[in-house]
Structures are given as structure tokens and as C-alpha cells.
Motif scaffolding. Structure first.
Motif, PDB file in Angstrom:
ATOM      1  N   GLU A  83       6.140  -6.993   0.747  1.00  0.00           N
ATOM      2  CA  GLU A  83       4.835  -7.405  -0.182  1.00  0.00           C
ATOM      3  C   GLU A  83       3.909  -7.965   0.176  1.00  0.00           C
ATOM      4  O   GLU A  83       3.264  -8.421  -1.216  1.00  0.00           O
ATOM      5  CB  GLU A  83       6.576  -7.725  -1.427  1.00  0.00           C
ATOM      6  CG  GLU A  83       7.380  -9.014  -1.307  1.00  0.00           C
ATOM      7  CD  GLU A  83       7.835  -9.093  -2.245  1.00  0.00           C
ATOM      8  OE1 GLU A  83       8.501 -10.423  -2.124  1.00  0.00           O
ATOM      9  OE2 GLU A  83       8.323  -8.382  -3.070  1.00  0.00           O
ATOM     10  N   ASP A  84       4.006  -9.835   1.310  1.00  0.00           N
ATOM     11  CA  ASP A  84       2.787 -10.727   0.765  1.00  0.00           C
ATOM     12  C   ASP A  84       1.931 -10.624   1.588  1.00  0.00           C
ATOM     13  O   ASP A  84       1.344 -11.725   2.057  1.00  0.00           O
ATOM     14  CB  ASP A  84       3.981 -11.845   0.702  1.00  0.00           C
ATOM     15  CG  ASP A  84       4.673 -12.447  -0.356  1.00  0.00           C
ATOM     16  OD1 ASP A  84       4.729 -11.825  -1.710  1.00  0.00           O
ATOM     17  OD2 ASP A  84       5.659 -13.173  -0.583  1.00  0.00           O
ATOM     18  N   THR A  85       2.200  -9.684   2.804  1.00  0.00           N
ATOM     19  CA  THR A  85       1.324  -9.496   3.463  1.00  0.00           C
ATOM     20  C   THR A  85       1.040  -8.644   4.737  1.00  0.00           C
ATOM     21  O   THR A  85       2.005  -7.305   4.043  1.00  0.00           O
ATOM     22  CB  THR A  85       2.897 -10.352   5.341  1.00  0.00           C
ATOM     23  OG1 THR A  85       3.255 -11.318   4.674  1.00  0.00           O
ATOM     24  CG2 THR A  85       1.327 -10.289   6.566  1.00  0.00           C
ATOM     25  N   GLU A  86      -0.276  -8.260   4.970  1.00  0.00           N
ATOM     26  CA  GLU A  86      -0.695  -6.961   5.901  1.00  0.00           C
ATOM     27  C   GLU A  86      -1.645  -6.777   6.377  1.00  0.00           C
ATOM     28  O   GLU A  86      -2.693  -8.172   6.445  1.00  0.00           O
ATOM     29  CB  GLU A  86      -1.301  -6.521   4.508  1.00  0.00           C
ATOM     30  CG  GLU A  86      -2.300  -6.698   3.175  1.00  0.00           C
ATOM     31  CD  GLU A  86      -2.786  -5.816   2.100  1.00  0.00           C
ATOM     32  OE1 GLU A  86      -3.087  -4.516   2.248  1.00  0.00           O
ATOM     33  OE2 GLU A  86      -3.311  -6.373   1.681  1.00  0.00           O
ATOM     34  N   PHE A  87      -2.347  -5.801   7.113  1.00  0.00           N
ATOM     35  CA  PHE A  87      -3.186  -5.923   8.630  1.00  0.00           C
ATOM     36  C   PHE A  87      -3.900  -5.036   8.360  1.00  0.00           C
ATOM     37  O   PHE A  87      -3.106  -4.303   7.312  1.00  0.00           O
ATOM     38  CB  PHE A  87      -3.031  -6.525   9.117  1.00  0.00           C
ATOM     39  CG  PHE A  87      -2.488  -5.345   9.745  1.00  0.00           C
ATOM     40  CD1 PHE A  87      -3.101  -4.629  10.848  1.00  0.00           C
ATOM     41  CD2 PHE A  87      -0.958  -4.738  10.392  1.00  0.00           C
ATOM     42  CE1 PHE A  87      -2.435  -3.567  11.572  1.00  0.00           C
ATOM     43  CE2 PHE A  87       0.349  -4.033  10.799  1.00  0.00           C
ATOM     44  CZ  PHE A  87      -1.057  -3.013  11.740  1.00  0.00           C
ATOM     45  N   THR A  92       2.462 -16.095   1.519  1.00  0.00           N
ATOM     46  CA  THR A  92       3.478 -17.036   2.000  1.00  0.00           C
ATOM     47  C   THR A  92       3.074 -17.823   3.312  1.00  0.00           C
ATOM     48  O   THR A  92       4.392 -19.226   3.227  1.00  0.00           O
ATOM     49  CB  THR A  92       4.642 -16.337   1.650  1.00  0.00           C
ATOM     50  OG1 THR A  92       5.049 -15.393   2.525  1.00  0.00           O
ATOM     51  CG2 THR A  92       4.952 -15.658   0.222  1.00  0.00           C
ATOM     52  N   SER A  93       2.836 -16.824   4.833  1.00  0.00           N
ATOM     53  CA  SER A  93       3.199 -17.739   5.750  1.00  0.00           C
ATOM     54  C   SER A  93       2.088 -17.889   6.876  1.00  0.00           C
ATOM     55  O   SER A  93       1.554 -16.826   6.124  1.00  0.00           O
ATOM     56  CB  SER A  93       4.420 -17.212   6.281  1.00  0.00           C
ATOM     57  OG  SER A  93       5.352 -17.287   5.767  1.00  0.00           O
ATOM     58  N   PRO A  94       1.610 -18.469   7.553  1.00  0.00           N
ATOM     59  CA  PRO A  94       1.462 -18.548   8.789  1.00  0.00           C
ATOM     60  C   PRO A  94       0.557 -17.207   9.445  1.00  0.00           C
ATOM     61  O   PRO A  94       2.215 -16.534   9.669  1.00  0.00           O
ATOM     62  CB  PRO A  94       1.205 -19.617   9.516  1.00  0.00           C
ATOM     63  CG  PRO A  94       1.667 -20.538   8.519  1.00  0.00           C
ATOM     64  CD  PRO A  94       2.791 -19.561   7.605  1.00  0.00           C
ATOM     65  N   VAL A  95      -0.280 -16.183   9.645  1.00  0.00           N
ATOM     66  CA  VAL A  95       0.025 -14.734  10.161  1.00  0.00           C
ATOM     67  C   VAL A  95      -0.992 -15.666  12.026  1.00  0.00           C
ATOM     68  O   VAL A  95      -1.950 -16.108  12.048  1.00  0.00           O
ATOM     69  CB  VAL A  95      -0.909 -13.946   9.547  1.00  0.00           C
ATOM     70  CG1 VAL A  95      -0.083 -13.916   8.558  1.00  0.00           C
ATOM     71  CG2 VAL A  95      -1.823 -14.026   8.876  1.00  0.00           C
TER      72      VAL A  95
END
Length: 212
Positions: free
Chosen positions: A11-15, A105-108
Motif C-alpha cells: 500500500e505504500d510502495t510501487e515501481f 515508509t522504507s528505503p527501496v
């Protein structure tokens, strides 16, 4: 060209991937740049790197859904970050594609590579002997690219220099699929981190992506 591929990781991450079919001028007109960025792009002008730089920034703008200026800087370790927006980001590019991953929310970390036979010649530079032992003959090239993209994604997610792909990043055995997950560990000095890395074959490209 619109976004070629987009995936919601959570829910917080995409590419997303952007196929670069525009000219440099067409991409440039879609951006807002400060004086330092304008000076930097002039040094890259007429090179493939220039198209890649523009492509990742255009894609970043599309993913963030903004027409405002995006202050994207690079830290001392070469990791890009956004000065005034609450997102972690990672950028990559290879031949005709730009790739961008964002998270609230986090490093990617993300890496995209066009699949080519030459990877076999350099495998010894980024693979351990125990990792080469689980590479299958029938999908050797694809599986080696998974390993490279996974290690590159972990490196970008960790965000510190002086990390050796062969010495510091270890992959657990896996069987190649077109879209799957593998386990990775980064060990260096007092650092001991575990990562779950996703990978995806898209056309003749391999993509590795990870969230810290």
C-alpha cells in the motif's frame, strides 16, 4: 509514451517502467529543473545517459503525480533522495527503459538490465562459488541476471558505498521463474541485514526490486 508497466508492491510502495521513445527535447520539456540541474544536463547532452537521466525524472514526476518542481538530490554515497517530499526513491535505467521505485515508509532499491549473453563472462566478479553452484544450465543467462539485479537492488536499498557484490551480498538458492522472490543477506563488519528481493522478467529485461 505513457508508463509501460506499473506494479503496486504494497500500500505504500510501487515501481514503474517508462519506455523511452521520446527525444531528449521532448523529455526535457516535461521537467522543471533548477540552474544546477540545467548545467548538469548540458554536460550529458547528446548521450544515452542524458536520455536515461531525463527518463527517470519524467517517470518520477508521473509517479508522484505532480507538476511542481521536484527537488531530487544525490547524497555522498550516490543515493538519490527527495529534499521536500516524504518518499524514499530508487532509480535505474537500461537501454530503452527507465525504472523508478518509490515508498512512503522504507528505503527501496530497483535495478533493470537488458538480458545479454555477456553476463556469463563477468559472473565471477559478482557471484560466489556456492551461488554459481545453484545456477541451472537451461536458464543460466536469465538466472545470472536475476542475481545481478537482486544484488544491485540490495546495494541501492542499503545506500552505502564500498559494498562488494561477491564478498558482502549472499543469495540463497532459488529456481528461476519469470516473476518470483529470493532471499538475500548483506554482511559487512557489524552490518548483518536480510532482504526479500522480488524479480521480474519483462520482455528481454530483468528487474530486481526490494524494500528495506
Amino acid at each position: 509514451m505513457a508508463i509501460a508497466y506499473r506494479q503496486q508492491v504494497d500500500e505504500d510502495t510501487e515501481f514503474a517502467l517508462w519506455r523511452i521513445e521520446e527525444t531528449a527535447d521532448e523529455l526535457y520539456r516535461q521537467l522543471q529543473l533548477d540552474d544546477d540541474e540545467k548545467a548538469f544536463t548540458k554536460k550529458l547532452s547528446k548521450s544515452k545517459r542524458y536520455l536515461h537521466w531525463l527518463g527517470t525524472r519524467v517517470l518520477l514526476r508521473k509517479m508522484l503525480r505532480t507538476d511542481e518542481y521536484i527537488d531530487c538530490k544525490v547524497d555522498a554515497h550516490g543515493k538519490p533522495y527527495l529534499v521536500s517530499l516524504p518518499y524514499h526513491i530508487s532509480l535505474s535505467h537500461s537501454f530503452d527503459y527507465a525504472a523508478v521505485m518509490i515508498s512512503k515508509t522504507s528505503p527501496v532499491g530497483i535495478d533493470i538490465e537488458q538480458i545479454k549473453e555477456k553476463v556469463e563472462r563477468i559472473a565471477g566478479k559478482f557471484m560466489r562459488a556456492e551461488e554459481m553452484a545453484f545456477i541451472s544450465e537451461d536458464k543460466k543467462i536469465e538466472q545470472l541476471y536475476v542475481c545481478w539485479c537482486a544484488k544491485e537492488a540490495v546495494y541501492k536499498c542499503y545506500g552505502q558505498k564500498e559494498v562488494s557484490f561477491a564478498d558482502h551480498i549472499t543469495l540463497s538458492p532459488f529456481t528461476f521463474q519469470h516473476h518470483d522472490v529470493l532471499q538475500a543477506r548483506l554482511q559487512k563488519g557489524n552490518v548483518n541485514l536480510n532482504y526479500e528481493v522480488n524479480y521480474l522478467q519483462y520482455e528481454d529485461y530483468m528487474i530486481g526490486y526490494v524494500k528495506g
